[in-house]
Design an enzyme around this catalytic site. Structure first.
Site, PDB file in Angstrom:
ATOM      1  N   LYS A  52       0.838  -1.203   0.000  1.00 32.49           N
ATOM      2  CA  LYS A  52       0.000   0.000   0.000  1.00 32.49           C
ATOM      3  C   LYS A  52       0.876   1.257   0.000  1.00 32.49           C
ATOM      4  CE  LYS A  52      -0.572   1.803   3.550  1.00 32.49           C
ATOM      5  NZ  LYS A  52      -0.515   2.004   4.954  1.00 32.49           N
ATOM      6  N   GLN A  96      -6.515  -2.467   9.765  1.00 32.07           N
ATOM      7  CA  GLN A  96      -6.183  -3.748   9.142  1.00 32.07           C
ATOM      8  C   GLN A  96      -6.729  -4.919   9.953  1.00 32.07           C
ATOM      9  OE1 GLN A  96      -4.417  -4.089   6.109  1.00 32.07           O
ATOM     10  NE2 GLN A  96      -5.124  -6.175   6.370  1.00 32.07           N
ATOM     11  N   ASP A 119     -12.123   1.591   3.517  1.00 33.25           N
ATOM     12  CA  ASP A 119     -12.409   0.159   3.372  1.00 33.25           C
ATOM     13  C   ASP A 119     -13.851  -0.079   2.923  1.00 33.25           C
ATOM     14  OD1 ASP A 119     -10.307  -1.585   3.803  1.00 33.25           O
ATOM     15  OD2 ASP A 119     -10.427  -1.418   5.987  1.00 33.25           O
TER      16      ASP A 119
END
Ligand SMILES: NC(=O)c1ccc[n+]([C@@H]2O[C@H](COP(=O)([O-])OP(=O)(O)OC[C@H]3O[C@@H](n4cnc5c(N)ncnc54)[C@H](OP(=O)(O)O)[C@@H]3O)[C@@H](O)[C@H]2O)c1
Length: 280
Positions: A52, A96, A119
């Site tokens: 990322k 995460q 997300d």
């Protein structure tokens, strides 16, 4: 079989994001910034976060990592999320998963500001998707759709079967296909005659989490098959779809090099969009 090349599609998405960031800056805006929260020590998450950061560097999106120990409580995570929600330099927040078991996924997901929820997991964003309202779409489902579109696969009126009903993949993919006027069937562990139901599909999206679960007899000749699965078998990554499916499918996404790169690219896309909305 035609390969649904996730690397190529993802590169295209990243180019678009880079252009979008440049436009934002040219208009006097701030560069997008992605804050990643990592709880405990997960090597897979570390790899994802590293990837990322590299993607971000390519397109002009900066990122920061915020680490909490494996022993962190739900309150510890909520405190950090609240701080990132308030921080005006943060465009998007990624918490995460997987979490240590004492941390409540539902509480943390609901605590992220829906406008910073890159997300797309917040109940508000999921609800907007279900209501066909604009909102943030989860990265993997958005990536699956972009991949199908880049390959020019027709969806309106098509028979689509989604194998898996998770909140992060199966359900949102099914809603997105429905929004595009596909006739959608969602399958799961209680589905009767699973191979026969899957064989109805013009478009088959597989997110089941079992290595090589979908074999040739699940696939109608010529169907487009998207393999979302990521499984580690004998130290190697493989999908949920057996390689021999390539002998019958019209299109097939490889693992690795399929949905994985799309997911990462759509995260950059969502982060750019979050910053755009802040400045609008
Ligand atoms: N490439 C990426 O970026 C990316 C992103 C996210 C996930 N993934 C991968 O995608 C896969 C799925 O992830 P997920 O989070 O959606 O998984 P999940 O939450 O474990 O859901 C799996 C789904 O498959 C169904 N299922 C399990 N065994 C089955 C069987 N024998 N027959 C029929 N259905 C069965 C389950 O049914 P029930 O609901 O009835 O239990 C469930 O709906 C995993 O391999 C994951 O690693 C990849």
């Amino acid at each position: 079989v035609k390969v649904l090349d996730g690397k190529q599609s993802a590169a295209r998405v990243l180019e678009e994001v880079a252009r979008g960031v440049a436009e934002l800056l040219a208009a006097g805006g701030r560069p997008p910034h992605l804050a990643a929260v990592l709880i405990g020590d997960h090597s897979a998450s570390e790899t994802y976060v590293r990837g990322k950061r590299r993607d971000g560097e390519k397109v002009g999106i900066s990122s920061s990592d915020h680490r909490l120990p494996e022993s962190a409580s739900t309150e510890d995570v909520l405190r950090l999320v609240a701080q990132l929600n308030r921080d005006p330099t943060v465009s998007g927040i990624l918490v995460q998963q997987p979490f240590p078991k004492q941390v409540s996924v539902a509480a943390v997901v609901a605590a992220v500001d829906p406008a910073k929820d890159v997300d797309g997991y917040h109940p508000i964003n999921f609800g907007r998707l279900a209501l066909s309202q604009p909102g943030v779409v989860a990265c993997t489902p958005a990536g699956v759709m972009r991949m199908l579109d880049d390959a020019g696969i027709p969806l309106a009126g098509a028979r689509a079967v989604v194998l898996g009903r998770s909140n992060i993949v199966g359900k949102p993919v099914a809603l997105l296909l429905l929004a595009r006027n596909a006739t959608v069937t969602i399958c799961h562990s209680r589905t009767r005659d699973l191979p026969a139901v899957c064989r109805e599909a013009d478009v088959l999206v597989v997110a089941v989490g079992r290595p090589r679960f979908v074999t040739k007899d699940f696939v109608r000749p010529g169907a487009a098959v998207v393999d979302v699965g990521v499984n580690r078998v004998d130290g190697k990554i493989c999908g949920d779809v057996d390689e021999a499916v390539a002998e019958v499918a019209g299109h097939l996404s490889p693992v690795p090099g399929g949905v994985g790169p799309m997911t990462r690219a759509m995260l950059m896309w969502n982060t750019l969009e979050a910053q755009r909305r802040r400045q609008a």
